[in-house]
Structure formats: structure tokens, C-alpha cells
Design a protein around this motif. Structure first.
Motif, PDB file in Angstrom:
ATOM      1  N   VAL A  22       0.840  -1.199   0.000  1.00  0.00           N
ATOM      2  CA  VAL A  22       0.000   0.000   0.000  1.00  0.00           C
ATOM      3  C   VAL A  22       0.873   1.247   0.000  1.00  0.00           C
ATOM      4  O   VAL A  22       0.635   2.188  -0.768  1.00  0.00           O
ATOM      5  CB  VAL A  22      -0.953   0.001   1.218  1.00  0.00           C
ATOM      6  N   GLU A  23       1.896   1.261   0.829  1.00  0.00           N
ATOM      7  CA  GLU A  23       2.781   2.430   0.913  1.00  0.00           C
ATOM      8  C   GLU A  23       3.555   2.655  -0.382  1.00  0.00           C
ATOM      9  O   GLU A  23       3.714   3.794  -0.824  1.00  0.00           O
ATOM     10  CB  GLU A  23       3.733   2.279   2.092  1.00  0.00           C
ATOM     11  N   ALA A  24       4.024   1.580  -1.008  1.00  0.00           N
ATOM     12  CA  ALA A  24       4.772   1.719  -2.266  1.00  0.00           C
ATOM     13  C   ALA A  24       3.870   2.262  -3.373  1.00  0.00           C
ATOM     14  O   ALA A  24       4.269   3.152  -4.136  1.00  0.00           O
ATOM     15  CB  ALA A  24       5.376   0.374  -2.672  1.00  0.00           C
ATOM     16  N   ILE A  25       2.655   1.744  -3.464  1.00  0.00           N
ATOM     17  CA  ILE A  25       1.727   2.210  -4.495  1.00  0.00           C
ATOM     18  C   ILE A  25       1.304   3.647  -4.212  1.00  0.00           C
ATOM     19  O   ILE A  25       1.250   4.477  -5.126  1.00  0.00           O
ATOM     20  CB  ILE A  25       0.524   1.250  -4.621  1.00  0.00           C
ATOM     21  N   ASP A  26       1.034   3.957  -2.960  1.00  0.00           N
ATOM     22  CA  ASP A  26       0.679   5.327  -2.587  1.00  0.00           C
ATOM     23  C   ASP A  26       1.809   6.293  -2.948  1.00  0.00           C
ATOM     24  O   ASP A  26       1.554   7.387  -3.462  1.00  0.00           O
ATOM     25  CB  ASP A  26       0.368   5.392  -1.095  1.00  0.00           C
ATOM     26  N   TYR A  27       3.041   5.885  -2.710  1.00  0.00           N
ATOM     27  CA  TYR A  27       4.209   6.699  -3.050  1.00  0.00           C
ATOM     28  C   TYR A  27       4.226   7.002  -4.551  1.00  0.00           C
ATOM     29  O   TYR A  27       4.414   8.145  -4.967  1.00  0.00           O
ATOM     30  CB  TYR A  27       5.475   5.952  -2.635  1.00  0.00           C
ATOM     31  N   ALA A  28       4.004   5.963  -5.364  1.00  0.00           N
ATOM     32  CA  ALA A  28       4.003   6.140  -6.824  1.00  0.00           C
ATOM     33  C   ALA A  28       2.853   7.034  -7.277  1.00  0.00           C
ATOM     34  O   ALA A  28       3.039   7.927  -8.111  1.00  0.00           O
ATOM     35  CB  ALA A  28       3.923   4.777  -7.506  1.00  0.00           C
ATOM     36  N   LEU A  29       1.674   6.815  -6.712  1.00  0.00           N
ATOM     37  CA  LEU A  29       0.508   7.619  -7.093  1.00  0.00           C
ATOM     38  C   LEU A  29       0.705   9.090  -6.736  1.00  0.00           C
ATOM     39  O   LEU A  29       0.365   9.968  -7.536  1.00  0.00           O
ATOM     40  CB  LEU A  29      -0.756   7.078  -6.419  1.00  0.00           C
ATOM     41  N   LYS A  30       1.272   9.345  -5.570  1.00  0.00           N
ATOM     42  CA  LYS A  30       1.496  10.732  -5.149  1.00  0.00           C
ATOM     43  C   LYS A  30       2.510  11.441  -6.031  1.00  0.00           C
ATOM     44  O   LYS A  30       2.541  12.666  -6.075  1.00  0.00           O
ATOM     45  CB  LYS A  30       1.929  10.779  -3.689  1.00  0.00           C
ATOM     46  N   ARG A  31       3.332  10.696  -6.722  1.00  0.00           N
ATOM     47  CA  ARG A  31       4.322  11.279  -7.623  1.00  0.00           C
ATOM     48  C   ARG A  31       3.844  11.296  -9.075  1.00  0.00           C
ATOM     49  O   ARG A  31       4.606  11.546  -9.990  1.00  0.00           O
ATOM     50  CB  ARG A  31       5.646  10.559  -7.475  1.00  0.00           C
ATOM     51  N   GLY A  32       2.549  11.006  -9.274  1.00  0.00           N
ATOM     52  CA  GLY A  32       1.950  11.142 -10.588  1.00  0.00           C
ATOM     53  C   GLY A  32       1.967   9.911 -11.470  1.00  0.00           C
ATOM     54  O   GLY A  32       1.538   9.975 -12.615  1.00  0.00           O
ATOM     55  N   SER A  50      -4.718  -8.661  -3.528  1.00  0.00           N
ATOM     56  CA  SER A  50      -3.815  -7.513  -3.551  1.00  0.00           C
ATOM     57  C   SER A  50      -2.784  -7.719  -4.655  1.00  0.00           C
ATOM     58  O   SER A  50      -2.360  -8.849  -4.891  1.00  0.00           O
ATOM     59  CB  SER A  50      -3.128  -7.419  -2.193  1.00  0.00           C
ATOM     60  N   PRO A  51      -2.405  -6.678  -5.385  1.00  0.00           N
ATOM     61  CA  PRO A  51      -2.641  -5.258  -5.155  1.00  0.00           C
ATOM     62  C   PRO A  51      -3.917  -4.707  -5.788  1.00  0.00           C
ATOM     63  O   PRO A  51      -4.112  -3.491  -5.783  1.00  0.00           O
ATOM     64  CB  PRO A  51      -1.407  -4.620  -5.785  1.00  0.00           C
ATOM     65  N   ALA A  52      -4.792  -5.569  -6.308  1.00  0.00           N
ATOM     66  CA  ALA A  52      -6.019  -5.067  -6.933  1.00  0.00           C
ATOM     67  C   ALA A  52      -6.874  -4.272  -5.953  1.00  0.00           C
ATOM     68  O   ALA A  52      -7.588  -3.355  -6.362  1.00  0.00           O
ATOM     69  CB  ALA A  52      -6.828  -6.227  -7.516  1.00  0.00           C
ATOM     70  N   ASN A  53      -6.797  -4.592  -4.676  1.00  0.00           N
ATOM     71  CA  ASN A  53      -7.628  -3.904  -3.691  1.00  0.00           C
ATOM     72  C   ASN A  53      -6.935  -2.710  -3.039  1.00  0.00           C
ATOM     73  O   ASN A  53      -7.425  -2.187  -2.040  1.00  0.00           O
ATOM     74  CB  ASN A  53      -8.128  -4.892  -2.633  1.00  0.00           C
ATOM     75  N   VAL A  54      -5.833  -2.267  -3.616  1.00  0.00           N
ATOM     76  CA  VAL A  54      -5.156  -1.071  -3.101  1.00  0.00           C
ATOM     77  C   VAL A  54      -5.818   0.158  -3.745  1.00  0.00           C
ATOM     78  O   VAL A  54      -5.978   0.212  -4.968  1.00  0.00           O
ATOM     79  CB  VAL A  54      -3.642  -1.106  -3.418  1.00  0.00           C
ATOM     80  N   PRO A  55      -6.219   1.138  -2.960  1.00  0.00           N
ATOM     81  CA  PRO A  55      -6.880   2.326  -3.516  1.00  0.00           C
ATOM     82  C   PRO A  55      -6.020   3.041  -4.565  1.00  0.00           C
ATOM     83  O   PRO A  55      -4.809   3.158  -4.417  1.00  0.00           O
ATOM     84  CB  PRO A  55      -7.089   3.221  -2.299  1.00  0.00           C
ATOM     85  N   GLY A  56      -6.699   3.506  -5.624  1.00  0.00           N
ATOM     86  CA  GLY A  56      -6.043   4.325  -6.635  1.00  0.00           C
ATOM     87  C   GLY A  56      -5.509   3.593  -7.849  1.00  0.00           C
ATOM     88  O   GLY A  56      -5.149   4.230  -8.833  1.00  0.00           O
TER      89      GLY A  56
END
Length: 163
Positions: A22-32, A50-56
Motif C-alpha cells: 500500500v505504501e509503495a503504491i501510494d508513493y508512486a501515485l502521489k508522484r503522478g 492484492s494489489p487489486a484492492n489497493v486504492p487508486g
């Protein structure tokens, strides 16, 4: 590292996704980055995987030759960003440098990621949500769209990006 699109053909049964994922995907999403993930091949609800159920993330299911849900594909209608792509008998590099037909949501996911990469090259400021909205707006409704999402239409999506 500045990736525009990240394709993840992996996953497993995890009703609660691992914190590191979740943290790795969130990091990538926050960077565009646009993060595209395989729905899974258990003929189950991808919300349990998972990771299908990770938001975003954009979750890719697989269709067969008739545009129907591939018999193995997980469903994704309970998730925020489902989309479908061909995933049966897709030629892939096999052992010994030959090509072999392979099936799975892992074969469908790179098709979507590649399309998104071209879309981003044409419109670099395209956000993940805008990209998904284009895929959804231009997608085609197959017989199982209610459970797997609309199927990508590359021509229509690219035309929408350059409008």
C-alpha cells in the motif's frame, strides 16, 4: 524513479493488502504515476486480492476471444477503477526465445499499461483519474461488463486524448 506508468502483473489472496505494498503504491501515485494491476486468475472477487484492492490503482480483468469474461479472470465491479482487456492466448516470449500463447490477467495488464503509456506520451499532464475516465468513456461494453468493466478500445482512447 519518475515512471509515468507502472504495470504489476502479480498478486494474491490478501483481503487486507500488505502495508508495504500500500505504501509503495501510494508513493508512486502521489508522484503522478499511473499504477495498473492484474485482477487475478481465481474467478473470484478482485477486492479480496492484492494489489487489486489497493486504492487508486487501475484493475485489469481479462476477456476471451468473444469479449466475455475469461473463465479464470477475477471480477472487479466492486473496485473503483475496473477495466478489461484481452487475456486469452496472448503471444508472449517463452523459454528458448520462442513465442507461446499464454492466458491470464497478467497478459491483459500490460496491454492497458502500454496504452496508458502512449496516452501519457501524447498528453504528459494526464492524471491517473483522467486516464481512467478516458478508458471508461471510450471502452466497449461486452456481455460481462457489469462484472469486469468495459473493454479497452485503443483507437477510441487515443483519439480522445488528442481531441
Amino acid at each position: 524513479a519518475g515512471a509515468d506508468v507502472i504495470s504489476l502483473s502479480l498478486g494474491g489472496y490478501h483481503p487486507t493488502p500488505p502495508k508495504a505494498e500500500v505504501e509503495a503504491i501510494d508513493y508512486a501515485l502521489k508522484r503522478g504515476a499511473i499504477v495498473v494491476v492484474a485482477a487475478g486468475n481465481e474467478s473470484d472477487d478482485a477486492a479480496e486480492h492484492s494489489p487489486a484492492n489497493v486504492p487508486g490503482v487501475i484493475v485489469v480483468t481479462a476477456t476471451d476471444r468473444n469479449g466475455s469474461k475469461a473463465n479464470f479472470s477475477n471480477t472487479a465491479n466492486t473496485l473503483e477503477h475496473p477495466i478489461a482487456a484481452p487475456g486469452v492466448d496472448i503471444f508472449s516470449l517463452g523459454l528458448g526465445n520462442g513465442y507461446v500463447p499464454m492466458s491470464g490477467t497478467s497478459m491483459a495488464t500490460p496491454m492497458v499499461a502500454g496504452l496508458l503509456g502512449v496516452m501519457r506520451s501524447l498528453q504528459p499532464g494526464l492524471t491517473a483519474q483522467q486516464a481512467y475516465d478516458i478508458l471508461k468513456r471510450t471502452g466497449t461494453r461486452g456481455p460481462d461488463a457489469g462484472t469486469i468493466g468495459l473493454t479497452i478500445d485503443a483507437d477510441a482512447a487515443l483519439a480522445a486524448v488528442v481531441e
